[in-house]
Design a protein around this motif. Structure first.
Motif, short mmCIF file in Angstrom:
data_model
loop_
_atom_site.label_atom_id
_atom_site.label_comp_id
_atom_site.label_asym_id
_atom_site.label_seq_id
_atom_site.Cartn_x
_atom_site.Cartn_y
_atom_site.Cartn_z
N ILE A 124 -55.85 -14.67 10.49
CA ILE A 124 -55.56 -13.74 11.58
C ILE A 124 -54.70 -12.62 11.01
O ILE A 124 -53.69 -12.87 10.35
CB ILE A 124 -54.84 -14.42 12.75
N ILE A 125 -55.11 -11.38 11.28
CA ILE A 125 -54.40 -10.21 10.80
C ILE A 125 -53.52 -9.67 11.93
O ILE A 125 -54.03 -9.35 13.01
CB ILE A 125 -55.38 -9.11 10.32
N PHE A 126 -52.24 -9.61 11.69
CA PHE A 126 -51.28 -9.14 12.70
C PHE A 126 -50.91 -7.68 12.44
O PHE A 126 -50.61 -7.32 11.30
CB PHE A 126 -50.01 -9.99 12.68
N PRO A 127 -50.89 -6.85 13.47
CA PRO A 127 -50.50 -5.46 13.28
C PRO A 127 -49.05 -5.35 12.82
O PRO A 127 -48.19 -6.10 13.26
CB PRO A 127 -50.68 -4.82 14.66
N GLU A 156 -47.01 -17.34 26.29
CA GLU A 156 -46.07 -16.25 26.55
C GLU A 156 -44.93 -16.20 25.55
O GLU A 156 -44.56 -15.13 25.07
CB GLU A 156 -45.53 -16.36 27.97
N ARG A 157 -44.38 -17.33 25.21
CA ARG A 157 -43.24 -17.33 24.29
C ARG A 157 -43.64 -16.82 22.91
O ARG A 157 -42.85 -16.21 22.20
CB ARG A 157 -42.59 -18.70 24.21
N TYR A 158 -44.89 -17.05 22.51
CA TYR A 158 -45.35 -16.56 21.21
C TYR A 158 -45.76 -15.09 21.29
O TYR A 158 -45.65 -14.37 20.31
CB TYR A 158 -46.49 -17.41 20.68
N GLN A 159 -46.22 -14.65 22.46
CA GLN A 159 -46.53 -13.23 22.63
C GLN A 159 -45.29 -12.38 22.40
O GLN A 159 -45.36 -11.29 21.86
CB GLN A 159 -47.09 -12.95 24.03
N LYS A 160 -44.14 -12.90 22.82
CA LYS A 160 -42.88 -12.18 22.63
C LYS A 160 -42.56 -12.03 21.14
O LYS A 160 -41.98 -11.04 20.71
CB LYS A 160 -41.74 -12.88 23.35
N ILE A 161 -42.93 -13.01 20.36
CA ILE A 161 -42.68 -12.98 18.92
C ILE A 161 -43.73 -12.13 18.20
O ILE A 161 -43.41 -11.29 17.37
CB ILE A 161 -42.68 -14.41 18.33
N LEU A 162 -44.99 -12.35 18.54
CA LEU A 162 -46.10 -11.71 17.83
C LEU A 162 -46.45 -10.34 18.36
O LEU A 162 -47.08 -9.56 17.67
CB LEU A 162 -47.33 -12.62 17.89
N GLY A 163 -46.10 -10.08 19.60
CA GLY A 163 -46.41 -8.78 20.20
C GLY A 163 -47.60 -8.85 21.13
O GLY A 163 -48.35 -9.82 21.16
#
Length: 82
Positions: free
Chosen positions: A10-13, A48-55
């Motif tokens: 997975i490529i993260f911006p 949700e908790r990971y969305q806060k970390i990953l964006g």
């Protein structure tokens, strides 16, 4: 044994250093022995908790394609973006 079918990354911006290091490592180890799926990060379905970390941003197709090209240049000829 030739049983590995594909490897996924997975490529993260905005994580250029980590993305490049991972793609380089994987591509150099798998070569053209299996498919290499470069996955664009999307926040859908991420807790949700990971969305806060990953964006909450999606990885752009052109950004991910840059890493697929890198993988192909390093010998992972079956690298592609999803």
């Amino acid at each position: 044994m030739g049983k590995l079918y594909e490897v996924r990354t997975i490529i993260f911006p905005g994580r250029d250093k980590d993305n490049e290091a991972t793609v380089r490592y994987v591509a150099e180890h798998i070569g053209d022995g299996c498919f290499y799926k470069i996955i664009r990060y999307r926040p859908f379905g991420v807790r949700e908790r990971y969305q806060k970390i990953l964006g909450e941003f999606e990885t752009e197709a052109d950004y991910a394609e840059r890493y697929a090209r890198l993988a192909r240049d390093l010998g992972a000829s079956k690298a592609y973006v999803v």
